[in-house]
Design a protein around this motif. Structure first.
Motif, PDB file in Angstrom:
ATOM      1  N   ALA A  22       0.836  -1.197   0.000  1.00 46.74           N
ATOM      2  CA  ALA A  22       0.000   0.000   0.000  1.00 46.74           C
ATOM      3  C   ALA A  22       0.874   1.252   0.000  1.00 46.74           C
ATOM      4  CB  ALA A  22      -0.913  -0.002   1.218  1.00 46.74           C
ATOM      5  N   PRO A  23       0.440   2.313  -0.645  1.00 46.65           N
ATOM      6  CA  PRO A  23       1.197   3.572  -0.582  1.00 46.65           C
ATOM      7  C   PRO A  23       1.355   4.022   0.872  1.00 46.65           C
ATOM      8  CG  PRO A  23      -0.555   3.709  -2.212  1.00 46.65           C
ATOM      9  CD  PRO A  23      -0.759   2.426  -1.465  1.00 46.65           C
ATOM     10  N   GLY A  24       2.531   4.562   1.200  1.00 44.41           N
ATOM     11  CA  GLY A  24       2.790   5.013   2.557  1.00 44.41           C
ATOM     12  C   GLY A  24       3.399   3.959   3.454  1.00 44.41           C
ATOM     13  N   THR A  25       3.542   2.726   2.959  1.00 47.89           N
ATOM     14  CA  THR A  25       4.150   1.658   3.745  1.00 47.89           C
ATOM     15  C   THR A  25       5.625   1.970   3.956  1.00 47.89           C
ATOM     16  OG1 THR A  25       2.640   0.033   2.767  1.00 47.89           O
ATOM     17  CG2 THR A  25       4.621  -0.835   3.799  1.00 47.89           C
ATOM     18  N   SER A  26       6.127   1.760   5.170  1.00 54.07           N
ATOM     19  CA  SER A  26       7.542   2.011   5.439  1.00 54.07           C
ATOM     20  C   SER A  26       8.394   0.908   4.815  1.00 54.07           C
ATOM     21  CB  SER A  26       7.804   2.079   6.941  1.00 54.07           C
ATOM     22  OG  SER A  26       7.714   0.790   7.518  1.00 54.07           O
ATOM     23  N   LEU A  27       9.667   1.200   4.645  1.00 55.38           N
ATOM     24  CA  LEU A  27      10.581   0.193   4.097  1.00 55.38           C
ATOM     25  C   LEU A  27      10.591  -1.052   4.971  1.00 55.38           C
ATOM     26  CD1 LEU A  27      13.708   2.322   3.088  1.00 55.38           C
ATOM     27  CD2 LEU A  27      11.854   1.549   1.631  1.00 55.38           C
ATOM     28  N   ARG A  28      10.681  -0.850   6.284  1.00 55.48           N
ATOM     29  CA  ARG A  28      10.735  -1.987   7.205  1.00 55.48           C
ATOM     30  C   ARG A  28       9.465  -2.831   7.106  1.00 55.48           C
ATOM     31  NH1 ARG A  28      15.057  -3.544   9.385  1.00 55.48           N
ATOM     32  NH2 ARG A  28      15.529  -1.457  10.082  1.00 55.48           N
ATOM     33  N   ALA A  29       8.302  -2.176   7.065  1.00 54.66           N
ATOM     34  CA  ALA A  29       7.032  -2.909   6.963  1.00 54.66           C
ATOM     35  C   ALA A  29       6.945  -3.666   5.641  1.00 54.66           C
ATOM     36  CB  ALA A  29       5.866  -1.947   7.110  1.00 54.66           C
ATOM     37  N   GLY A  47      15.527  -5.792  12.637  1.00 56.11           N
ATOM     38  CA  GLY A  47      16.604  -4.971  13.149  1.00 56.11           C
ATOM     39  C   GLY A  47      17.763  -4.728  12.201  1.00 56.11           C
ATOM     40  N   CYS A  48      17.811  -5.444  11.081  1.00 51.10           N
ATOM     41  CA  CYS A  48      18.951  -5.303  10.179  1.00 51.10           C
ATOM     42  C   CYS A  48      18.886  -4.001   9.374  1.00 51.10           C
ATOM     43  CB  CYS A  48      19.037  -6.495   9.250  1.00 51.10           C
ATOM     44  SG  CYS A  48      17.599  -6.684   8.197  1.00 51.10           S
ATOM     45  N   PRO A  49      20.043  -3.499   8.946  1.00 51.15           N
ATOM     46  CA  PRO A  49      20.046  -2.275   8.134  1.00 51.15           C
ATOM     47  C   PRO A  49      19.429  -2.516   6.767  1.00 51.15           C
ATOM     48  CG  PRO A  49      22.303  -2.987   8.677  1.00 51.15           C
ATOM     49  CD  PRO A  49      21.373  -3.995   9.237  1.00 51.15           C
ATOM     50  N   LEU A  50      18.780  -1.485   6.226  1.00 53.29           N
ATOM     51  CA  LEU A  50      18.150  -1.564   4.912  1.00 53.29           C
ATOM     52  C   LEU A  50      18.675  -0.437   4.033  1.00 53.29           C
ATOM     53  CD1 LEU A  50      14.415  -2.124   5.929  1.00 53.29           C
ATOM     54  CD2 LEU A  50      16.113  -3.859   5.376  1.00 53.29           C
ATOM     55  N   GLY A  51      18.588  -0.648   2.733  1.00 57.55           N
ATOM     56  CA  GLY A  51      18.979   0.387   1.789  1.00 57.55           C
ATOM     57  C   GLY A  51      18.093   0.334   0.565  1.00 57.55           C
ATOM     58  N   ASP A  59      16.642   5.730   8.635  1.00 59.34           N
ATOM     59  CA  ASP A  59      15.455   5.358   9.405  1.00 59.34           C
ATOM     60  C   ASP A  59      14.466   4.622   8.505  1.00 59.34           C
ATOM     61  OD1 ASP A  59      13.484   5.048  11.252  1.00 59.34           O
ATOM     62  OD2 ASP A  59      13.153   7.180  11.622  1.00 59.34           O
ATOM     63  N   ALA A  60      14.663   3.308   8.400  1.00 55.45           N
ATOM     64  CA  ALA A  60      13.832   2.487   7.517  1.00 55.45           C
ATOM     65  C   ALA A  60      12.393   2.387   8.004  1.00 55.45           C
ATOM     66  CB  ALA A  60      14.432   1.091   7.395  1.00 55.45           C
ATOM     67  N   ASP A  61      12.166   2.702   9.281  1.00 53.79           N
ATOM     68  CA  ASP A  61      10.808   2.651   9.811  1.00 53.79           C
ATOM     69  C   ASP A  61      10.020   3.909   9.447  1.00 53.79           C
ATOM     70  OD1 ASP A  61      10.944   0.111  11.160  1.00 53.79           O
ATOM     71  OD2 ASP A  61      12.295   1.088  12.575  1.00 53.79           O
ATOM     72  N   ALA A  62      10.707   4.975   9.078  1.00 54.50           N
ATOM     73  CA  ALA A  62      10.034   6.238   8.767  1.00 54.50           C
ATOM     74  C   ALA A  62       9.910   6.497   7.263  1.00 54.50           C
ATOM     75  CB  ALA A  62      10.778   7.398   9.409  1.00 54.50           C
ATOM     76  N   ARG A  63      10.863   5.993   6.473  1.00 58.36           N
ATOM     77  CA  ARG A  63      10.828   6.275   5.033  1.00 58.36           C
ATOM     78  C   ARG A  63       9.792   5.399   4.340  1.00 58.36           C
ATOM     79  NH1 ARG A  63      12.232   4.689   0.129  1.00 58.36           N
ATOM     80  NH2 ARG A  63      13.336   6.018  -1.342  1.00 58.36           N
ATOM     81  N   VAL A  65       7.941   3.667   1.060  1.00 59.98           N
ATOM     82  CA  VAL A  65       8.364   3.097  -0.224  1.00 59.98           C
ATOM     83  C   VAL A  65       7.892   3.988  -1.368  1.00 59.98           C
ATOM     84  CG1 VAL A  65       8.366   0.725   0.612  1.00 59.98           C
ATOM     85  CG2 VAL A  65       6.314   1.640  -0.426  1.00 59.98           C
ATOM     86  N   GLN A  66       8.620   3.912  -2.454  1.00 59.04           N
ATOM     87  CA  GLN A  66       8.234   4.601  -3.679  1.00 59.04           C
ATOM     88  C   GLN A  66       8.187   3.560  -4.786  1.00 59.04           C
ATOM     89  OE1 GLN A  66      11.105   7.708  -4.232  1.00 59.04           O
ATOM     90  NE2 GLN A  66      10.496   8.788  -2.379  1.00 59.04           N
ATOM     91  N   ALA A  67       7.349   3.783  -5.773  1.00 61.99           N
ATOM     92  CA  ALA A  67       7.195   2.839  -6.871  1.00 61.99           C
ATOM     93  C   ALA A  67       8.554   2.548  -7.503  1.00 61.99           C
ATOM     94  CB  ALA A  67       6.234   3.389  -7.913  1.00 61.99           C
ATOM     95  N   GLY A  68       8.864   1.277  -7.677  1.00 62.49           N
ATOM     96  CA  GLY A  68      10.098   0.862  -8.316  1.00 62.49           C
ATOM     97  C   GLY A  68      11.287   0.717  -7.382  1.00 62.49           C
ATOM     98  N   ASP A  69      11.127   1.001  -6.094  1.00 62.66           N
ATOM     99  CA  ASP A  69      12.235   0.849  -5.142  1.00 62.66           C
ATOM    100  C   ASP A  69      12.736  -0.588  -5.122  1.00 62.66           C
ATOM    101  OD1 ASP A  69      12.361   3.463  -4.280  1.00 62.66           O
ATOM    102  OD2 ASP A  69      11.387   3.093  -2.342  1.00 62.66           O
ATOM    103  N   ARG A  70      14.056  -0.745  -4.988  1.00 65.95           N
ATOM    104  CA  ARG A  70      14.642  -2.057  -4.718  1.00 65.95           C
ATOM    105  C   ARG A  70      15.213  -1.967  -3.317  1.00 65.95           C
ATOM    106  NH1 ARG A  70      19.335  -3.025  -8.071  1.00 65.95           N
ATOM    107  NH2 ARG A  70      20.523  -2.202  -6.329  1.00 65.95           N
ATOM    108  N   ILE A  71      14.512  -2.561  -2.362  1.00 60.66           N
ATOM    109  CA  ILE A  71      14.929  -2.515  -0.961  1.00 60.66           C
ATOM    110  C   ILE A  71      15.923  -3.645  -0.730  1.00 60.66           C
ATOM    111  CG2 ILE A  71      14.178  -2.600   1.432  1.00 60.66           C
ATOM    112  CD1 ILE A  71      11.372  -1.814   0.403  1.00 60.66           C
ATOM    113  N   GLU A  72      17.104  -3.268  -0.255  1.00 64.59           N
ATOM    114  CA  GLU A  72      18.159  -4.236  -0.008  1.00 64.59           C
ATOM    115  C   GLU A  72      18.312  -4.468   1.486  1.00 64.59           C
ATOM    116  OE1 GLU A  72      21.109  -1.909  -1.909  1.00 64.59           O
ATOM    117  OE2 GLU A  72      20.508  -2.557  -3.913  1.00 64.59           O
TER     118      GLU A  72
END
Length: 100
Positions: A22-29, A47-51, A59-63, A65-72
């Protein structure tokens, strides 16, 4: 829905999962919802780092997602790269000294 990819590379294999969140979902979620935990049960996804595209996100809990992101998902380093270089240089210097 926002289409993204979630990537994790273990020593023995790599997995890339395409996920719609869903739009607005955090990277961690998004990572937690991706199903990556089923692929790698021992990884601490909470708890692991994300990029995103090779850049660590502070702050992966606050950022969101954007369309097309590749979360590592990053795993901890086993050895400090600086220490490896220092040891390699010391070994090369010793070998050079012994050959003289």
């Amino acid at each position: 829905m926002v289409e993204i990819e979630v990537v994790y590379a273990a020593v023995e294999r790599q997995v890339l999962l395409a996920v719609a969140v869903a739009p607005g979902t955090s990277l961690r979620a998004a990572v937690l919802a991706s199903g990556m935990a089923a692929q790698f049960p021992g990884v601490d996804l909470a708890g692991c780092p994300l990029g995103v595209f090779g850049k660590v996100v502070a702050d992966a809990d606050a950022r969101a997602v954007q369309a097309g992101d590749r979360i590592e998902i990053y795993r901890p380093l086993l050895v400090d790269p600086k220490e490896v270089r220092r040891l390699r240089a010391a070994k090369a210097a010793l070998a050079k000294q012994q050959s003289l």
